[in-house]
Motif scaffolding. Structure first.
Motif, PDB file in Angstrom:
ATOM      1  N   LEU A  11     -65.114  86.764 -70.524  1.00  9.28           N
ATOM      2  CA  LEU A  11     -65.395  88.146 -70.107  1.00  9.28           C
ATOM      3  C   LEU A  11     -66.494  88.765 -70.959  1.00  9.28           C
ATOM      4  N   CYS A  12     -66.456  88.425 -72.247  1.00 10.24           N
ATOM      5  CA  CYS A  12     -67.482  88.929 -73.171  1.00 10.24           C
ATOM      6  C   CYS A  12     -68.870  88.445 -72.746  1.00 10.24           C
ATOM      7  N   ASN A  13     -68.940  87.192 -72.317  1.00  9.30           N
ATOM      8  CA  ASN A  13     -70.230  86.619 -71.899  1.00  9.30           C
ATOM      9  C   ASN A  13     -70.740  87.216 -70.592  1.00  9.30           C
ATOM     10  N   VAL A  14     -69.811  87.538 -69.716  1.00 12.36           N
ATOM     11  CA  VAL A  14     -70.216  87.879 -68.350  1.00 12.36           C
ATOM     12  C   VAL A  14     -70.282  89.390 -68.103  1.00 12.36           C
ATOM     13  N   GLU A  15     -69.679  90.191 -68.979  1.00 12.79           N
ATOM     14  CA  GLU A  15     -69.479  91.610 -68.656  1.00 12.79           C
ATOM     15  C   GLU A  15     -70.786  92.392 -68.454  1.00 12.79           C
ATOM     16  N   ARG A  16     -71.794  92.103 -69.259  1.00  9.64           N
ATOM     17  CA  ARG A  16     -73.040  92.869 -69.120  1.00  9.64           C
ATOM     18  C   ARG A  16     -73.752  92.527 -67.811  1.00  9.64           C
ATOM     19  N   ARG A  17     -73.765  91.228 -67.509  1.00 14.24           N
ATOM     20  CA  ARG A  17     -74.423  90.816 -66.262  1.00 14.24           C
ATOM     21  C   ARG A  17     -73.646  91.362 -65.062  1.00 14.24           C
ATOM     22  N   ALA A  18     -72.309  91.330 -65.178  1.00 10.91           N
ATOM     23  CA  ALA A  18     -71.484  91.855 -64.078  1.00 10.91           C
ATOM     24  C   ALA A  18     -71.776  93.336 -63.863  1.00 10.91           C
ATOM     25  N   ALA A  32     -70.122 101.499 -61.120  1.00 13.00           N
ATOM     26  CA  ALA A  32     -70.318 100.092 -61.510  1.00 13.00           C
ATOM     27  C   ALA A  32     -69.296  99.683 -62.566  1.00 13.00           C
ATOM     28  N   LEU A  33     -69.062 100.574 -63.528  1.00  9.19           N
ATOM     29  CA  LEU A  33     -68.044 100.274 -64.557  1.00  9.19           C
ATOM     30  C   LEU A  33     -66.663 100.108 -63.935  1.00  9.19           C
ATOM     31  N   ASP A  34     -66.350 100.979 -62.973  1.00 10.25           N
ATOM     32  CA  ASP A  34     -65.049 100.861 -62.287  1.00 10.25           C
ATOM     33  C   ASP A  34     -64.929  99.511 -61.587  1.00 10.25           C
ATOM     34  N   ILE A  35     -66.015  99.122 -60.944  1.00  4.36           N
ATOM     35  CA  ILE A  35     -66.001  97.852 -60.197  1.00  4.36           C
ATOM     36  C   ILE A  35     -65.800  96.679 -61.152  1.00  4.36           C
ATOM     37  N   VAL A  36     -66.505  96.712 -62.277  1.00  2.00           N
ATOM     38  CA  VAL A  36     -66.373  95.611 -63.253  1.00  2.00           C
ATOM     39  C   VAL A  36     -64.948  95.583 -63.808  1.00  2.00           C
ATOM     40  N   GLN A  37     -64.422  96.777 -64.124  1.00  4.37           N
ATOM     41  CA  GLN A  37     -63.057  96.813 -64.662  1.00  4.37           C
ATOM     42  C   GLN A  37     -62.047  96.277 -63.645  1.00  4.37           C
ATOM     43  N   ASP A  38     -62.189  96.697 -62.388  1.00  6.28           N
ATOM     44  CA  ASP A  38     -61.279  96.199 -61.334  1.00  6.28           C
ATOM     45  C   ASP A  38     -61.361  94.681 -61.233  1.00  6.28           C
ATOM     46  N   SER A  39     -62.581  94.180 -61.276  1.00  6.97           N
ATOM     47  CA  SER A  39     -62.781  92.723 -61.137  1.00  6.97           C
ATOM     48  C   SER A  39     -62.138  91.985 -62.306  1.00  6.97           C
ATOM     49  N   MET A  40     -62.324  92.518 -63.508  1.00  7.98           N
ATOM     50  CA  MET A  40     -61.724  91.880 -64.690  1.00  7.98           C
ATOM     51  C   MET A  40     -60.201  91.867 -64.581  1.00  7.98           C
ATOM     52  N   LEU A  41     -59.634  93.014 -64.158  1.00  6.12           N
ATOM     53  CA  LEU A  41     -58.175  93.100 -64.042  1.00  6.12           C
ATOM     54  C   LEU A  41     -57.648  92.116 -63.002  1.00  6.12           C
ATOM     55  N   LYS A  42     -58.345  92.047 -61.867  1.00  9.07           N
ATOM     56  CA  LYS A  42     -57.909  91.121 -60.813  1.00  9.07           C
ATOM     57  C   LYS A  42     -57.969  89.684 -61.310  1.00  9.07           C
TER      58      LYS A  42
ATOM     59  N   SER B  27     -69.093 100.144 -74.859  1.00  4.58           N
ATOM     60  CA  SER B  27     -67.731 100.480 -75.259  1.00  4.58           C
ATOM     61  C   SER B  27     -66.797 100.470 -74.047  1.00  4.58           C
ATOM     62  N   ALA B  28     -67.274 101.009 -72.921  1.00  5.74           N
ATOM     63  CA  ALA B  28     -66.461 101.013 -71.698  1.00  5.74           C
ATOM     64  C   ALA B  28     -66.178  99.584 -71.234  1.00  5.74           C
ATOM     65  N   LEU B  29     -67.178  98.723 -71.349  1.00  5.43           N
ATOM     66  CA  LEU B  29     -66.988  97.320 -70.952  1.00  5.43           C
ATOM     67  C   LEU B  29     -65.973  96.627 -71.867  1.00  5.43           C
ATOM     68  N   ALA B  30     -66.064  96.942 -73.155  1.00  3.17           N
ATOM     69  CA  ALA B  30     -65.111  96.340 -74.104  1.00  3.17           C
ATOM     70  C   ALA B  30     -63.691  96.795 -73.795  1.00  3.17           C
ATOM     71  N   ASN B  31     -63.537  98.093 -73.444  1.00  3.72           N
ATOM     72  CA  ASN B  31     -62.207  98.607 -73.062  1.00  3.72           C
ATOM     73  C   ASN B  31     -61.675  97.890 -71.832  1.00  3.72           C
ATOM     74  N   ALA B  32     -62.568  97.731 -70.862  1.00  7.63           N
ATOM     75  CA  ALA B  32     -62.162  97.042 -69.619  1.00  7.63           C
ATOM     76  C   ALA B  32     -61.695  95.630 -69.929  1.00  7.63           C
ATOM     77  N   ARG B  33     -62.423  94.979 -70.837  1.00 10.59           N
ATOM     78  CA  ARG B  33     -62.064  93.603 -71.222  1.00 10.59           C
ATOM     79  C   ARG B  33     -60.688  93.569 -71.885  1.00 10.59           C
ATOM     80  N   GLN B  34     -60.460  94.519 -72.786  1.00 16.92           N
ATOM     81  CA  GLN B  34     -59.166  94.566 -73.484  1.00 16.92           C
ATOM     82  C   GLN B  34     -58.018  94.815 -72.496  1.00 16.92           C
ATOM     83  N   ASN B  35     -58.259  95.712 -71.526  1.00 19.81           N
ATOM     84  CA  ASN B  35     -57.229  95.985 -70.510  1.00 19.81           C
ATOM     85  C   ASN B  35     -56.919  94.722 -69.713  1.00 19.81           C
TER      86      ASN B  35
END
Lengths: 189, 116
Positions: A11-18, A32-42, B27-35
């Motif tokens: 996730l660390c590697n892919v999050e910025r590109r995502a 976009a942040l919401d979409i990335v967070q949803d995708s990570m959670l799924k 920071s928001a991305l890091a939070n998302a990752r932690q969640n």
């Protein structure tokens, strides 16, 4: 099965590109942040037990589907907004800003010359702008092939289409980008 | 004349653009990752507590067992409806047989019985 450390690393590697993928698609950082967070959670919830090597394909597929879901919701929402806004009176004259139409013909000062880093930022902004204007499928194909480094088969699997379609989308995307950048006078270093 | 675009150069520029993201976004991305990681560990503990995970046939029986109060109520209602339906059907059948028996005994059978 992937360990939490492997998932975290992925996730660390892919999050910025995502995030950038999503920004190009929806043109809004918060969405976009919401979409990335949803995708990570799924990914973590449904496929957290999958082997680490399967994660990139799964994540890209989830991300693209989440972006499409956002488009669908947006379409429904905008149809309701259109319906209700048609019932309200219009005030077009209030939206004109005089500064938008003010001409400054006596101003002869030359524009500032940007330094290298600023110039690069401007080029990046223009490239991103051009990418953002590409049709969804072309952009997906281009980014998956050339940015995510997937081959044609993998890209086709993520996009749910044939390899021939991927090649066509990529070719059209490259031509469209070239034309857009040429029109702006941008030559990539 | 068409301008030849090298997609690799575009990709390089995009990589540079990801390195220029602002701190709030990072920071928001890091939070998302932690969640997401928390969700993975929660999901893993649920799977570990389920004794039938990974076994196809037992997994299906496990799915058939209700896990929440609502499921239990729904299952109970379904069973009650089934029992009521079956007993009503049996009652109607017995009633019809009784009526026929009475008709036979009293020699009061309708004409339909003798036709065909």
């Amino acid at each position: 099965m992937c360990t939490p450390a492997e998932l975290s690393q992925f996730l660390c590697n892919v999050e910025r590109r995502a995030f950038k993928h999503a920004v190009f698609a929806v043109h809004d950082d918060h969405t976009a942040l919401d979409i990335v967070q949803d995708s990570m959670l799924k990914l973590a919830e449904k496929y957290g037990a999958k082997p680490a090597e399967e994660l990139p394909m799964l994540f890209q597929r989830i991300l693209q589907n989440t972006i499409r879901d956002h488009y669908r919701r947006q379409k429904v929402r905008s149809s309701w907004i259109t319906l209700f806004s048609a019932l309200q009176p219009k005030h077009d004259d209030e939206e004109i800003d005089l500064l938008d139409v003010l001409e400054d013909s006596n101003n002869n000062t030359s524009p500032l010359v940007p330094d290298d880093s600023l110039q690069q930022k401007q080029i990046i902004a223009l490239v991103e702008q051009a990418l953002g204007k590409l049709p969804l499928r072309q952009r997906e194909a281009f980014l998956l092939r050339y940015w995510e480094g997937m081959d044609t088969t993998e890209t086709a699997e993520v996009m749910g289409c044939t390899e021939g379609s991927v090649k066509t989308h990529c070719s059209r995307a490259v031509h469209a980008l070239a034309a857009a950048l040429k029109a702006k006078g941008v030559e990539l270093p | 004349m068409t301008y030849e675009l090298n997609p690799v150069k575009v990709a390089q520029l995009l990589i540079k653009s990801t390195q220029q993201l602002d701190n709030a976004t990072l920071s928001a991305l890091a939070n998302a990752r932690q969640n997401a990681l928390k969700r993975q560990s929660a999901q893993a503990s649920v799977l570990a507590l389920t004794p039938t995970s990974g076994h196809f046939s037992v997994g299906w029986t496990n799915r058939l067992i209700p896990h929440s109060a609502t499921s239990w109520v729904a299952a109970g209602l379904l069973v009650a409806i089934l029992i009521a339906g079956t007993s009503y059907w049996q009652h109607v059948q017995e009633q019809q047989i009784d009526d026929t028996d009475v008709a036979i005994l009293t020699s009061d059978l309708p004409i339909d019985v003798f036709v065909n």
